[in-house]
Enzyme design. Structure first.
Site, PDB file in Angstrom:
ATOM      1  N   LYS A  55      58.297  41.570   2.984  1.00  0.00           N
ATOM      2  CA  LYS A  55      58.628  42.488   1.886  1.00  0.00           C
ATOM      3  C   LYS A  55      60.127  42.459   1.602  1.00  0.00           C
ATOM      4  O   LYS A  55      60.548  42.453   0.448  1.00  0.00           O
ATOM      5  CB  LYS A  55      58.156  43.914   2.233  1.00  0.00           C
ATOM      6  CG  LYS A  55      56.642  44.049   2.124  1.00  0.00           C
ATOM      7  CD  LYS A  55      56.090  45.335   2.717  1.00  0.00           C
ATOM      8  CE  LYS A  55      54.562  45.304   2.693  1.00  0.00           C
ATOM      9  NZ  LYS A  55      53.921  46.408   3.419  1.00  0.00           N
ATOM     10  N   GLN A  98      56.008  51.350   7.025  1.00  0.00           N
ATOM     11  CA  GLN A  98      54.991  50.337   7.367  1.00  0.00           C
ATOM     12  C   GLN A  98      53.966  50.933   8.325  1.00  0.00           C
ATOM     13  O   GLN A  98      54.339  51.530   9.330  1.00  0.00           O
ATOM     14  CB  GLN A  98      55.679  49.114   8.003  1.00  0.00           C
ATOM     15  CG  GLN A  98      54.741  47.982   8.348  1.00  0.00           C
ATOM     16  CD  GLN A  98      54.119  47.337   7.109  1.00  0.00           C
ATOM     17  OE1 GLN A  98      54.764  47.158   6.088  1.00  0.00           O
ATOM     18  NE2 GLN A  98      52.832  47.014   7.184  1.00  0.00           N
ATOM     19  N   ASP A 121      55.217  53.511  -2.267  1.00  0.00           N
ATOM     20  CA  ASP A 121      53.992  52.971  -1.661  1.00  0.00           C
ATOM     21  C   ASP A 121      52.808  53.926  -1.903  1.00  0.00           C
ATOM     22  O   ASP A 121      51.688  53.655  -1.462  1.00  0.00           O
ATOM     23  CB  ASP A 121      54.222  52.776  -0.150  1.00  0.00           C
ATOM     24  CG  ASP A 121      53.253  51.771   0.469  1.00  0.00           C
ATOM     25  OD1 ASP A 121      52.746  50.906  -0.269  1.00  0.00           O
ATOM     26  OD2 ASP A 121      53.009  51.857   1.687  1.00  0.00           O
TER      27      ASP A 121
END
Ligand code: NAP
Length: 281
Positions: A55, A98, A121
């Site tokens: 990412k 994450q 996200d």
């Protein structure tokens, strides 16, 4: 019977990233500030380390700065504190935690420490609510990517019967809510669903989001249906039995090269959206 048309997620994602890179460059030129994504890595899970590295590399290529916070051994309190600090930092426009983050941590408390305007996200309650009501806000990246693929291939969910197999907070549940917000008639299936085949057979749109190789069988696909396989299992195998499903579907995502590339593309796009809003552009 003719074979389904393949949905080329790699090409769609490439276009989104190119467009996002142009917007990032324009924003940096106009404001003197580059969009910045903070990535937060908890623990040392090798897969998570790889995902975060990937990412960050993609951010760099798109002209998005990234800042990495690594917490190899942490507590809920420390993680919440780190996320609040990033939420308050005007130099950070988007935050990605994450996951998985480990059983000993209160994942919900961590997600809720992310400011909604930086939740690129789409993991907070606030994002889930706006997503469910079809209001502006950030979407979960994989479900957002799925909706984008449907739009790119001219699939209007309105009035269609959509079956989502899987109900996880980051994938199945939001995918169903996004389809509902676009007026599909949505059914969720999960590990307690009885007779999955009979439910899948009704579907005009099937979204497979389970993590079980080839769980959805071609013989259960309604002829001409749209099949979206978000699953990714070892050996590049999806949750749909591709070889049999391709014979019956109208449109189908391959694995890899379908849904997968859309997740990072959506993350980058939403990071630039967040930066633009925060920088007042
Ligand atoms: P997850 O959190 O493990 O959730 C799996 C879901 O599948 C659960 O809701 C579970 O039901 C349901 N399920 C399990 N067995 C089932 C069965 N036999 N029949 C029907 N439903 C069943 O997984 P996830 O994070 O949503 O990920 C799902 C898949 O998507 C994985 O292959 C993952 O690698 C992939 N994925 C891909 C991307 C991408 O970027 N392309 C992103 C995220 C995930 P219960 O709720 O009843 O337990």
């Amino acid at each position: 019977m003719s074979q389904a048309r393949l949905i080329d997620g790699t090409s769609v994602a490439r276009r989104i990233v190119e467009d996002t890179a142009k917007r990032a460059a324009d924003l940096t030129e106009r404001t003197g500030t580059a969009p910045c994504l903070a990535t937060v890595l908890v623990g040392e899970d090798p897969a998570s380390v790889t995902y975060v590295r990937m990412k960050r590399n993609r951010c760099r290529k798109a002209g998005i700065e990234s800042r990495q916070v690594e917490l190899p051994a942490t507590t809920t309190e420390e993680l919440v504190g780190a996320l609040r600090a990033l939420s308050d930092d005007p130099g950070v426009h988007g935050i990605l935690l994450q996951h998985p983050i480990g059983e000993h941590i209160d994942e919900r408390a961590a997600f809720e420490a992310i400011a909604p305007e930086k939740d690129v996200d789409g993991v907070t309650f606030a994002s889930f609510a706006t997503m469910s009501f079809g209001l502006p806000g950030f979407v979960s990246c994989t479900p957002g990517g799925i909706m984008r693929l449907l739009d790119e291939y001219g699939v209007d969910p309105s009035g269609k019967r959509a079956v989502v197999v899987g109900r996880s907070a980051i994938l199945g549940k939001p995918a169903g809510m996004l389809l509902l917000a676009r007026d599909a008639t949505v059914t969720y299936c999960h590990s307690r669903t009885r007779d999955l085949s009979s439910v899948v057979r009704e579907a005009d749109i099937v979204v497979a989001a389970v993590g079980r190789p080839r769980l959805v069988r071609g013989e259960d696909i309604k002829p001409g249906a749209v099949v979206i396989d978000a699953g990714y299992n070892p050996g590049n195998v999806g949750d749909v039995d591709f070889d049999s499903a391709v014979e019956r579907a109208g449109l189908i995502t391959p694995v890899p090269g379908g849904v997968g590339p859309m997740t990072i593309a959506t993350l980058l796009e939403q990071t630039v959206d967040a930066a633009a809003r925060q920088l007042g552009v």
